[in-house]
Enzyme design. Structure first.
Site, PDB file in Angstrom:
ATOM      1  CG  HIS A 115      -2.092  -0.964   1.081  1.00 10.82           C
ATOM      2  ND1 HIS A 115      -2.970  -1.242   2.098  1.00 10.82           N
ATOM      3  CD2 HIS A 115      -2.503  -1.725   0.036  1.00 10.82           C
ATOM      4  CE1 HIS A 115      -3.868  -2.139   1.696  1.00 10.82           C
ATOM      5  NE2 HIS A 115      -3.594  -2.456   0.453  1.00 10.82           N
ATOM      6  CB  CYS A 123       5.966  15.074  -9.047  1.00 11.75           C
ATOM      7  SG  CYS A 123       5.220  16.357 -10.063  1.00 11.75           S
ATOM      8  CG  ASN A 208      -6.162  -9.938  13.942  1.00 11.67           C
ATOM      9  OD1 ASN A 208      -5.222  -9.416  13.339  1.00 11.67           O
ATOM     10  ND2 ASN A 208      -7.353  -9.396  13.995  1.00 11.67           N
TER      11      ASN A 208
HETATM   12  P1  OAD Z   1      -7.603  -2.683  10.467  1.00 11.34           P
HETATM   13  O1  OAD Z   1      -7.675  -1.517  11.391  1.00 11.34           O
HETATM   14  O2  OAD Z   1      -8.753  -2.921   9.560  1.00 11.34           O
HETATM   15  O3  OAD Z   1      -7.396  -4.018  11.316  1.00 11.34           O
HETATM   16  C1  OAD Z   1      -6.442  -4.103  12.337  1.00 11.34           C
HETATM   17  C2  OAD Z   1      -6.586  -5.473  12.981  1.00 11.34           C
HETATM   18  O4  OAD Z   1      -5.545  -5.622  13.928  1.00 11.34           O
HETATM   19  C3  OAD Z   1      -7.914  -5.679  13.725  1.00 11.34           C
HETATM   20  O5  OAD Z   1      -8.474  -6.917  13.334  1.00 11.34           O
HETATM   21  C4  OAD Z   1      -7.507  -5.715  15.197  1.00 11.34           C
HETATM   22  O6  OAD Z   1      -8.298  -6.615  15.971  1.00 11.34           O
HETATM   23  C5  OAD Z   1      -6.085  -6.187  15.126  1.00 11.34           C
HETATM   24  N1  OAD Z   1      -5.229  -5.711  16.215  1.00 11.34           N
HETATM   25  C6  OAD Z   1      -5.272  -4.546  16.912  1.00 11.34           C
HETATM   26  N2  OAD Z   1      -4.279  -4.472  17.803  1.00 11.34           N
HETATM   27  C7  OAD Z   1      -3.560  -5.620  17.691  1.00 11.34           C
HETATM   28  C8  OAD Z   1      -2.395  -6.158  18.321  1.00 11.34           C
HETATM   29  N3  OAD Z   1      -1.737  -5.475  19.275  1.00 11.34           N
HETATM   30  N4  OAD Z   1      -1.955  -7.370  17.918  1.00 11.34           N
HETATM   31  C9  OAD Z   1      -2.591  -8.079  16.956  1.00 11.34           C
HETATM   32  N5  OAD Z   1      -3.699  -7.629  16.325  1.00 11.34           N
HETATM   33  C10 OAD Z   1      -4.169  -6.418  16.659  1.00 11.34           C
HETATM   34  O7  OAD Z   1      -6.224  -2.544   9.662  1.00 11.34           O
HETATM   35  P2  OAD Z   1      -5.779  -3.319   8.331  1.00 11.34           P
HETATM   36  O8  OAD Z   1      -6.383  -4.656   8.255  1.00 11.34           O
HETATM   37  O9  OAD Z   1      -4.306  -3.190   8.250  1.00 11.34           O
HETATM   38  O10 OAD Z   1      -5.444   1.004   3.653  1.00 11.34           O
HETATM   39  O11 OAD Z   1      -6.416  -2.402   7.223  1.00 11.34           O
HETATM   40  C11 OAD Z   1      -6.163  -2.721   5.880  1.00 11.34           C
HETATM   41  C12 OAD Z   1      -6.105  -1.463   5.049  1.00 11.34           C
HETATM   42  O12 OAD Z   1      -7.306  -0.712   5.268  1.00 11.34           O
HETATM   43  C13 OAD Z   1      -4.995  -0.512   5.453  1.00 11.34           C
HETATM   44  O13 OAD Z   1      -3.787  -0.806   4.794  1.00 11.34           O
HETATM   45  C14 OAD Z   1      -5.521   0.838   5.068  1.00 11.34           C
HETATM   46  C15 OAD Z   1      -6.933   0.641   5.587  1.00 11.34           C
HETATM   47  O14 OAD Z   1      -7.906   1.485   5.161  1.00 11.34           O
HETATM   48  C16 OAD Z   1      -5.216   2.248   3.128  1.00 11.34           C
HETATM   49  O15 OAD Z   1      -5.110   3.254   3.819  1.00 11.34           O
HETATM   50  C17 OAD Z   1      -5.118   2.272   1.654  1.00 11.34           C
END
Ligand code: OAD
Length: 239
Positions: A115, A123, A208
């Protein structure tokens, strides 16, 4: 803690990480309580249309996040993953949805930031790339030093194509283990990698805080914080 797996150096490991692995470094995730998307709407700050409509607002959002991540340090989860790269070496593949650069800061060398990266921008006109540290962030909308076009953060926004997909797909078809850490499993195409790897025969492992959306494809699930669990599991997997 129990695991049924013991890794061998000649096997292949693919790791996918998301915002959860950086939570213990003090960075907010997107979809948890108090996650970033509670305070901001994706369409306002994380789409190409938003940047066209109001580049100043998009820049304010990412400048604030950049100033937070400059203070953040890798945690025990990132360092455990670095140990796995040392163990598997050429058979190790790490793909992250995170833009915070913390895997690189932990010493991992083979990292595909699908990402993009919040340490870089480019730019919109001539595509010259810059490091954030080399541009003037006091400008509302930082400008290109070559052509005076508008710079934008090197983030893959919703509606854009993630980086390295061809490479990722090739690796997914050949991996023995697929480990997914700290991602809610709702954002595609990353959410599909687990299913693809499993359908090619990989053993799948998840770590997770909560069960992710694609839980049904995980063979062994460890519920909790990755900074706690990963160091212990890595010791068992590679002992
Ligand atoms: P999310 O915020 O959707 O998910 C984070 C996950 O991490 C959740 O399932 C939590 O339960 C878990 N979590 C939180 N703290 C934790 C810990 N200490 N140890 C283990 N797990 C934990 O984030 P992503 O799945 O990364 O994209 O989101 C995917 C994409 O959506 C991101 O890359 C971003 C977002 O919108 C863009 O900005 C383009």
């Amino acid at each position: 803690m129990k695991t049924k797996f013991k890794f061998k150096k000649n096997e292949r490991l693919f790791i996918l990480t998301g915002a959860g692995i950086s939570a213990e470094s003090g960075l907010r995730t997107f979809r948890d309580n108090n996650g970033l998307w509670e305070n901001y709407r994706v369409e306002q700050v994380a789409t190409p249309q938003a940047f066209k409509r109001d580049p100043g607002m998009v820049w304010r959002f990412y400048k604030e996040r950049y100033s937070q991540l400059k203070k953040a340090k890798p945690n025990a989860g990132h360092f455990a993953i670095k140990k796995l790269e040392d163990f598997f070496q050429k058979n190790f593949f790490l793909v992250t949805q995170n833009v915070d650069g913390l895997h690189l800061a932990a010493g991992n060398e083979k990292v595909l930031e699908m990402h993009g990266s919040l340490h870089k921008c480019f730019c919109t006109r001539c595509k010259t790339r810059y490091k954030f540290e080399d541009i003037d962030l006091s400008q509302d909308i930082p400008g290109c030093l070559n052509c005076e076009g508008q710079l934008r953060p090197d983030i893959v926004w919703f509606g854009e194509m993630p980086y390295f997909l061809d490479e990722i797909n090739k690796i997914l078809s050949k991996t023995d283990y697929f480990l997914v850490v700290g991602t809610s499993g709702v954002v595609y195409p990353a959410a599909q990698f687990l299913y693809i790897a499993k359908s090619y025969g990989a053993h799948t492992i998840g770590i997770n805080l909560e069960e992710p959306d694609n839980m049904q494809f995980i063979d062994e699930f460890h519920k909790g914080k990755s900074g706690d669990l990963l160091p212990k599991l890595v010791s068992l997997w590679i002992s």
